[in-house]
Design a protein around this motif. Structure first.
Motif, short mmCIF file in Angstrom:
data_model
loop_
_atom_site.label_atom_id
_atom_site.label_comp_id
_atom_site.label_asym_id
_atom_site.label_seq_id
_atom_site.Cartn_x
_atom_site.Cartn_y
_atom_site.Cartn_z
N HIS A 162 0.85 -1.19 0.00
CA HIS A 162 0.00 0.00 0.00
C HIS A 162 0.89 1.24 0.00
O HIS A 162 2.11 1.14 0.06
CB HIS A 162 -1.01 -0.03 1.16
CG HIS A 162 -0.43 -0.04 2.53
ND1 HIS A 162 0.37 -1.04 3.00
CD2 HIS A 162 -0.56 0.84 3.56
CE1 HIS A 162 0.71 -0.79 4.26
NE2 HIS A 162 0.17 0.35 4.62
N HIS A 177 1.55 3.79 1.97
CA HIS A 177 2.02 4.52 3.15
C HIS A 177 3.53 4.76 3.13
O HIS A 177 4.30 3.93 2.63
CB HIS A 177 1.60 3.77 4.42
CG HIS A 177 0.13 3.88 4.68
ND1 HIS A 177 -0.51 3.18 5.65
CD2 HIS A 177 -0.82 4.64 4.06
CE1 HIS A 177 -1.80 3.49 5.63
NE2 HIS A 177 -2.01 4.37 4.67
N HIS A 213 6.13 2.25 3.85
CA HIS A 213 6.15 1.07 2.97
C HIS A 213 6.78 1.35 1.61
O HIS A 213 7.09 0.42 0.87
CB HIS A 213 4.73 0.51 2.80
CG HIS A 213 4.20 -0.06 4.08
ND1 HIS A 213 4.08 -1.40 4.31
CD2 HIS A 213 3.85 0.55 5.25
CE1 HIS A 213 3.64 -1.60 5.54
NE2 HIS A 213 3.50 -0.43 6.13
N HIS A 219 -7.51 0.00 6.82
CA HIS A 219 -6.20 0.65 6.91
C HIS A 219 -5.85 1.42 5.63
O HIS A 219 -5.29 2.51 5.68
CB HIS A 219 -5.13 -0.40 7.22
CG HIS A 219 -3.78 0.20 7.46
ND1 HIS A 219 -3.53 1.05 8.52
CD2 HIS A 219 -2.61 0.10 6.78
CE1 HIS A 219 -2.27 1.43 8.48
NE2 HIS A 219 -1.69 0.88 7.43
N ASP A 275 0.84 -4.42 7.58
CA ASP A 275 -0.06 -3.68 8.49
C ASP A 275 -1.41 -4.35 8.74
O ASP A 275 -2.33 -3.70 9.25
CB ASP A 275 -0.31 -2.25 8.00
CG ASP A 275 0.95 -1.41 8.04
OD1 ASP A 275 1.98 -1.91 8.55
OD2 ASP A 275 0.92 -0.26 7.57
ZN LIG Z 1 0.16 1.35 6.53
#
Ligand SMILES: [Zn+2]
Length: 466
Positions: free
Chosen positions: A314, A316, A319, A391, A410
């Motif tokens: 994802h 974020h 990441h 999330h 996550d």
């Molecule tokens: Zn995350």
């Protein structure tokens, strides 16, 4: 200038008489590069904090409740006489706080919660106090001074030229995606409480974007007793402290399937899968430097094979912080359509790293209808979007059908200490439902943050979720 600010706040004597502060912050959070979507409109999270700090005796009690982004948190920290404990009120556990985090130094950061305490610090730190000049903020003229706090953090205070009140302070930090940025804590809607002017508005902006937007209620020198710092935790389980450093290691899950732990950064893992002619790296956490170290490990594991693809779970920041190095390495990025602009802007940012020295545009291989399969005679890897997850709306897992391994970020964690799993977080419950729906015969769940789990551990941890 500082004297004016001090006078506007009740005078030096009054500021030096601040011994105890109780501050309640409530509102919404919009953490940078941690939202459920890569672009607005953003869904905010909820946050509430009650801080009680006794500056005279170095005692502290901090209660925090947060929700949103697939996680609920309810924690209390208490520090008295240099000894601290962290209470997880969801999992009902108590963890000792390492001695170095329970010292007097620990309390300095809380002086940045309120302008009154910042001003008192400025009065005590005249050696490093500097006048930076005039600046405009929210259309008003400000005088800017900076000083260095005892924890070596330099802050710049913006003093309103008209009122003498502090409108904000700034910290400078290096953002892994865009380079040098300011974090601003903005104080507004001042009200008189006793001798003091205290803000009712408390906002944090990072790189110009609102990160937290709170209503503040401050009490100065409220009545306290020893009991004010005690936490009722009957029935809580005492658990070991979380290790402060995690070991770098390469875990072999199967032939040509490895998890590279803590090399990209602490608690940051990458999955490396070897095909006949190339390697796929799933997840680029950490920084460019961290990813360079991961790439070196991958080359040791698969000599002579190019890293053709860099996939991500994802969007974020933690990441994709290392994705620039994979792009510099020549890897094509595998992700969902909505994440493409994030990677493009990140790849175009000014940074002093491999990609900065030898810029190139990223190539993409996008998921189609929620899926992308890589396969040759030796290996099959499926990238599956199992979103929307609380999330992140678009959330990709890597599935290796022959090895019966899922790699995810996550959605599920094994605690780094002996703490129990506690009741499943919304992100984990959603993940469990999706796995059931997909009917994948999973045996092991490898993770971006932490150790690989068995399916039995996962089932045990999610038994209470439906
Ligand atoms: Zn995350």
């Amino acid at each position: 200038m500082l004297d004016r600010a001090v006078a506007a706040n009740g005078g030096a004597e009054a500021l030096r008489a601040v011994d105890v502060v109780r501050l309640r912050l409530t509102g919404e959070t919009y953490p940078r590069l941690q939202m459920t979507t890569p672009a607005p409109p953003f869904e905010g999270g909820k946050f509430e904090e009650i801080l009680l700090v006794d500056l005279e005796n170095n005692r502290l009690r901090l209660e925090q409740k947060a929700g949103g982004f697939g996680f609920d948190a309810d924690n209390t920290v208490a520090i008295v006489d240099g000894e601290g404990s962290a209470y997880d009120n969801r999992a009902k556990t108590v963890t000792p706080i390492p001695a170095e985090q329970a010292t007097q130094q620990q309390f300095i950061q809380y002086h940045r919660r309120l302008p009154n305490l910042l001003l008192r610090q400025a009065l005590d730190r005249t050696n490093s106090l500097r006048y930076l000049g005039e600046d405009q903020f929210e259309g008003r003229r400000h005088e800017v001074v900076s000083f260095v706090m005892p924890d070596t953090q330099q802050v710049a205070l913006y003093i309103d030229s008209n009122t003498g009140l502090i409108s904000k302070y700034e910290l400078i930090f290096v953002d892994s995606l865009t380079g040098e940025e300011a974090s601003e804590i903005i104080f507004g809607d001042y009200q008189k409480v006793g001798n003091y002017q205290v803000p009712r508005r408390w906002q944090n902006r990072v790189a110009g974007e609102v990160n937290a937007d709170y209503v503040a209620q401050a009490e100065i020198n409220p009545a306290i007793t020893d009991d004010s710092f005690r936490v009722a935790a009957a029935g809580y389980m005492q658990v070991k402290p979380v290790p402060t450093t995690l070991e770098e290691k390469v875990e072999k899950l199967a032939e040509s399937v490895y998890v590279i732990h803590n090399v990209a950064g602490q608690n940051q893992n990458t999955l490396a899968v070897g095909f006949a002619d190339y390697v796929v790296a799933v997840e680029a956490p950490g920084s460019s430097d961290g990813a360079d170290a991961v790439i070196r490990r991958i080359k040791e594991l698969f000599p002579g094979k190019p890293i053709r693809y860099g996939a991500m779970t994802h969007h974020h920041g933690d990441h994709i912080g290392g994705m620039r190095s994979f792009i510099a390495e020549g890897a094509t990025v595998i992700t969902t359509d909505a994440n493409r602009p994030v990677i493009e802007s990140m790849a175009g940012a000014k940074q002093n790293d491999r990609l900065g020295r030898d810029p190139r545009k990223p190539g993409f291989l996008l998921l189609e209808n929620g899926k992308r399969v890589l396969q040759d005679g030796t290996c099959r890897l499926e990238l599956i979007d199992i979103g929307p997850n609380p999330h992140a709306r678009e959330m990709v897992i890597a599935w290796l059908p022959a090895e019966k391994v899922v790699f995810q970020g996550d959605l599920f964690f094994v605690p780094n200490n002996d703490a129990p799993f506690g009741s499943p977080q919304p992100s984990t419950a959603s993940f469990a439902r999706k796995l059931k729906e997909l009917g994948l015969p999973v045996e092991r769940i490898a993770v971006v943050h932490g150790d690989t789990a068995t399916i039995e551990q996962f089932k045990g941890a999610t038994a209470t979720a439906d």
